[in-house]
Design a protein around this motif. Structure first.
Motif, PDB file in Angstrom:
ATOM      1  N   PRO A  28       0.828  -1.217   0.000  1.00 53.85           N
ATOM      2  CA  PRO A  28       0.000   0.000   0.000  1.00 53.85           C
ATOM      3  C   PRO A  28       0.856   1.259   0.000  1.00 53.85           C
ATOM      4  CG  PRO A  28       0.004  -1.000   2.175  1.00 53.85           C
ATOM      5  CD  PRO A  28       0.743  -1.935   1.275  1.00 53.85           C
ATOM      6  N   MET A  29       0.368   2.293  -0.669  1.00 50.34           N
ATOM      7  CA  MET A  29       1.053   3.577  -0.622  1.00 50.34           C
ATOM      8  C   MET A  29       0.703   4.322   0.659  1.00 50.34           C
ATOM      9  SD  MET A  29      -1.079   5.596  -3.596  1.00 50.34           S
ATOM     10  CE  MET A  29      -0.530   7.251  -3.252  1.00 50.34           C
ATOM     11  N   ALA A  30      -0.398   3.918   1.296  1.00 52.34           N
ATOM     12  CA  ALA A  30      -0.800   4.471   2.594  1.00 52.34           C
ATOM     13  C   ALA A  30      -1.754   3.487   3.261  1.00 52.34           C
ATOM     14  CB  ALA A  30      -1.492   5.818   2.404  1.00 52.34           C
ATOM     15  N   CYS A  31      -1.692   3.407   4.582  1.00 52.02           N
ATOM     16  CA  CYS A  31      -2.629   2.558   5.317  1.00 52.02           C
ATOM     17  C   CYS A  31      -2.861   3.158   6.698  1.00 52.02           C
ATOM     18  CB  CYS A  31      -2.134   1.119   5.418  1.00 52.02           C
ATOM     19  SG  CYS A  31      -0.530   0.949   6.192  1.00 52.02           S
ATOM     20  N   ASN A  32      -3.973   2.771   7.326  1.00 51.88           N
ATOM     21  CA  ASN A  32      -4.323   3.324   8.620  1.00 51.88           C
ATOM     22  C   ASN A  32      -5.211   2.362   9.388  1.00 51.88           C
ATOM     23  OD1 ASN A  32      -6.471   5.102  10.267  1.00 51.88           O
ATOM     24  ND2 ASN A  32      -4.456   6.023  10.334  1.00 51.88           N
TER      25      ASN A  32
END
Length: 75
Positions: A28-32
């Motif tokens: 992923p390029m971003a995760c949260n």
């Protein structure tokens, strides 16, 4: 530009995770997990830089296999 994704809603009824992928990337390029603000609780939200003409994929998951209804808001 900047795209904001949020699962912070009364309609999101489980401990969720959120990830954004660009193209066919395996990472992923971003995760949260568990949002970024106290008002979000265990829901997730994030902001990512995006470019016109590229394909992005969004994955909504559940912490430790949690499932439920959710509302995804994009701005």
């Amino acid at each position: 530009g900047l795209m904001t994704l949020s699962l912070c809603s009364a309609l999101t009824g489980f401990d969720c995770t959120l990830a954004v992928y660009q193209g066919v990337a395996s990472a992923p390029m971003a995760c949260n997990d568990d949002g970024g603000s106290a008002s979000c609780g265990r829901a997730s939200e994030l902001a990512v830089s995006v470019s016109a003409g590229l394909v992005y994929h969004v994955a909504v998951g559940g912490f430790e296999g949690a499932v439920g209804a959710f509302r995804l808001m994009l701005t």
